[in-house]
Design a protein around this motif. Structure first.
Motif, mmCIF file in Angstrom:
data_model
loop_
_atom_site.group_PDB
_atom_site.id
_atom_site.type_symbol
_atom_site.label_atom_id
_atom_site.label_comp_id
_atom_site.label_asym_id
_atom_site.label_seq_id
_atom_site.Cartn_x
_atom_site.Cartn_y
_atom_site.Cartn_z
ATOM 1 N N VAL A 1 -51.099 26.212 -5.845
ATOM 2 C CA VAL A 1 -50.778 25.026 -6.651
ATOM 3 C C VAL A 1 -50.139 23.948 -5.775
ATOM 4 N N SER A 2 -49.990 22.762 -6.322
ATOM 5 C CA SER A 2 -49.343 21.692 -5.573
ATOM 6 C C SER A 2 -47.836 21.931 -5.541
ATOM 7 N N GLU A 3 -47.165 21.302 -4.590
ATOM 8 C CA GLU A 3 -45.705 21.437 -4.519
ATOM 9 C C GLU A 3 -45.050 20.837 -5.757
ATOM 10 N N VAL A 4 -45.655 19.772 -6.282
ATOM 11 C CA VAL A 4 -45.112 19.120 -7.484
ATOM 12 C C VAL A 4 -45.120 20.098 -8.657
ATOM 13 N N LEU A 5 -46.249 20.781 -8.812
ATOM 14 C CA LEU A 5 -46.365 21.748 -9.918
ATOM 15 C C LEU A 5 -45.366 22.893 -9.734
ATOM 16 N N MET A 6 -45.269 23.393 -8.489
ATOM 17 C CA MET A 6 -44.362 24.506 -8.220
ATOM 18 C C MET A 6 -42.915 24.105 -8.521
ATOM 19 N N ARG A 7 -42.522 22.912 -8.040
ATOM 20 C CA ARG A 7 -41.155 22.438 -8.253
ATOM 21 C C ARG A 7 -40.869 22.310 -9.761
ATOM 22 N N MET A 8 -41.839 21.776 -10.464
ATOM 23 C CA MET A 8 -41.690 21.596 -11.909
ATOM 24 C C MET A 8 -41.464 22.946 -12.602
ATOM 25 N N ARG A 9 -42.276 23.943 -12.223
ATOM 26 C CA ARG A 9 -42.152 25.257 -12.870
ATOM 27 C C ARG A 9 -40.811 25.934 -12.531
ATOM 28 N N LEU A 10 -40.339 25.741 -11.282
ATOM 29 C CA LEU A 10 -39.052 26.338 -10.901
ATOM 30 C C LEU A 10 -37.924 25.732 -11.739
ATOM 31 N N ASN A 11 -38.094 24.463 -12.107
ATOM 32 C CA ASN A 11 -37.075 23.820 -12.933
ATOM 33 C C ASN A 11 -37.179 24.187 -14.402
ATOM 34 N N VAL A 12 -38.387 24.000 -14.976
ATOM 35 C CA VAL A 12 -38.492 24.167 -16.431
ATOM 36 C C VAL A 12 -38.360 25.623 -16.896
ATOM 37 N N THR A 13 -38.609 26.570 -16.005
ATOM 38 C CA THR A 13 -38.457 27.969 -16.406
ATOM 39 C C THR A 13 -36.991 28.405 -16.285
ATOM 40 N N GLY A 14 -36.166 27.523 -15.706
ATOM 41 C CA GLY A 14 -34.765 27.877 -15.504
ATOM 42 C C GLY A 14 -34.572 28.756 -14.279
ATOM 43 N N ALA A 15 -35.664 29.020 -13.538
ATOM 44 C CA ALA A 15 -35.599 29.944 -12.394
ATOM 45 C C ALA A 15 -34.593 29.469 -11.345
ATOM 46 N N ASN A 16 -34.619 28.172 -11.037
ATOM 47 C CA ASN A 16 -33.687 27.641 -10.037
ATOM 48 C C ASN A 16 -32.235 27.870 -10.453
ATOM 49 N N ASN A 17 -31.950 27.599 -11.718
ATOM 50 C CA ASN A 17 -30.583 27.784 -12.220
ATOM 51 C C ASN A 17 -30.162 29.239 -12.207
ATOM 52 N N ILE A 18 -31.068 30.099 -12.629
ATOM 53 C CA ILE A 18 -30.749 31.533 -12.684
ATOM 54 C C ILE A 18 -30.415 32.046 -11.282
ATOM 55 N N ALA A 19 -31.232 31.645 -10.309
ATOM 56 C CA ALA A 19 -31.012 32.106 -8.936
ATOM 57 C C ALA A 19 -29.714 31.534 -8.371
ATOM 58 N N ARG A 20 -29.449 30.248 -8.684
ATOM 59 C CA ARG A 20 -28.232 29.596 -8.181
ATOM 60 C C ARG A 20 -26.985 30.289 -8.746
ATOM 61 N N ARG A 21 -27.034 30.549 -10.048
ATOM 62 C CA ARG A 21 -25.882 31.181 -10.701
ATOM 63 C C ARG A 21 -25.639 32.579 -10.121
ATOM 64 N N SER A 22 -26.727 33.287 -9.898
ATOM 65 C CA SER A 22 -26.578 34.642 -9.387
ATOM 66 C C SER A 22 -25.999 34.637 -7.970
ATOM 67 N N ARG A 23 -26.421 33.612 -7.175
ATOM 68 C CA ARG A 23 -25.863 33.522 -5.817
ATOM 69 C C ARG A 23 -24.374 33.193 -5.864
ATOM 70 N N ALA A 24 -24.014 32.277 -6.782
ATOM 71 C CA ALA A 24 -22.613 31.883 -6.910
ATOM 72 C C ALA A 24 -21.774 33.085 -7.340
ATOM 73 N N ASN A 25 -22.293 33.866 -8.275
ATOM 74 C CA ASN A 25 -21.579 35.041 -8.758
ATOM 75 C C ASN A 25 -21.389 36.094 -7.681
ATOM 76 N N SER A 26 -22.415 36.279 -6.861
ATOM 77 C CA SER A 26 -22.283 37.317 -5.846
ATOM 78 C C SER A 26 -21.293 36.894 -4.754
ATOM 79 N N LYS A 27 -21.114 35.543 -4.603
ATOM 80 C CA LYS A 27 -20.103 35.080 -3.639
ATOM 81 C C LYS A 27 -18.691 35.364 -4.164
ATOM 82 N N LEU A 28 -18.544 35.266 -5.492
ATOM 83 C CA LEU A 28 -17.231 35.486 -6.102
ATOM 84 C C LEU A 28 -16.783 36.931 -5.999
ATOM 85 N N ARG A 29 -17.769 37.795 -5.970
ATOM 86 C CA ARG A 29 -17.439 39.204 -5.975
ATOM 87 C C ARG A 29 -16.916 39.699 -4.658
#
Ligand code: ZN
Length: 189
Positions: A161-189
């Motif tokens: 797929v195009s980078e535009v489509l990929m970026r869009m899907r990473l955002n609208v599926t919440g995938a970027n947020n989920i991964a970011r939150r999980s990274r932040a949480n593992s740093k806290l631990r």
């Protein structure tokens, strides 16, 4: 103003993407080939070149109307006018062809009724615009990519797929947020 989907539509879209993978015996996060998917759904796919013999009238029309702008269209043929045929422009980049095909397949999966050629119905159009990319990059794929921190061009390439489509899907599926939150949480631990 952003379009408002009917209730439950986005969830429905994700489950279509997964259900079809199951039928094709593919893992949830797997890339999917829109040509194989069309075959599975028994929808013939034509290019502008090959539509000539099947639907000469359509060919004359599609090749005339600024054919470089033409992406893909669903035609209803057969004796009762209820057989779907997809015709797409093979001169576009492969990534765009895949997105165009996925878009037309989305119309079929959602059982959208035919509209006159190049005419469009806002609701069915928005739904296909959402489901098409979801078929190519379903949420489990987006989450896997976000967790792996794959470079966007590599991920896009892997899924065809195009980078535009990929970026869009990473955002609208919440995938970027989920991964970011999980990274932040593992740093806290
Ligand atoms: Zn459409």
């Amino acid at each position: 103003m952003a379009f408002r989907f009917r209730r439950g539509f986005k969830t429905e879209a994700e489950s279509h993407a997964l259900e079809l993978r199951k039928e094709l015996k593919l893992p949830d996060h797997s890339p999917i080939c829109p040509w194989k998917l069309a075959e599975h759904l028994e929808i013939p796919v034509h290019t502008l070149r090959s539509i000539r013999d099947v639907e000469p009238m359509a060919y004359t029309y599609l090749s005339g109307v600024g054919h470089e702008y033409f992406s893909a269209v669903t035609l209803f043929g057969g004796t009762h006018g209820c057989t779907r045929i997809i015709c797409h422009n093979q001169s576009h980049a492969k990534t765009r062809q895949r997105a165009n095909l996925a878009h037309e397949l989305a119309h079929a999966i959602l059982l959208h009724p035919p509209t006159a050629i190049f005419e469009c119905d806002l609701e069915t159009e928005e739904e296909a615009k959402w489901l098409g990319p979801a078929l190519l990059v379903p949420q489990p794929a987006a989450i896997k990519i976000a967790f792996a921190s794959d470079a966007i061009d590599v991920a896009a390439d892997n899924y065809g797929v195009s980078e535009v489509l990929m970026r869009m899907r990473l955002n609208v599926t919440g995938a970027n947020n989920i991964a970011r939150r999980s990274r932040a949480n593992s740093k806290l631990r």
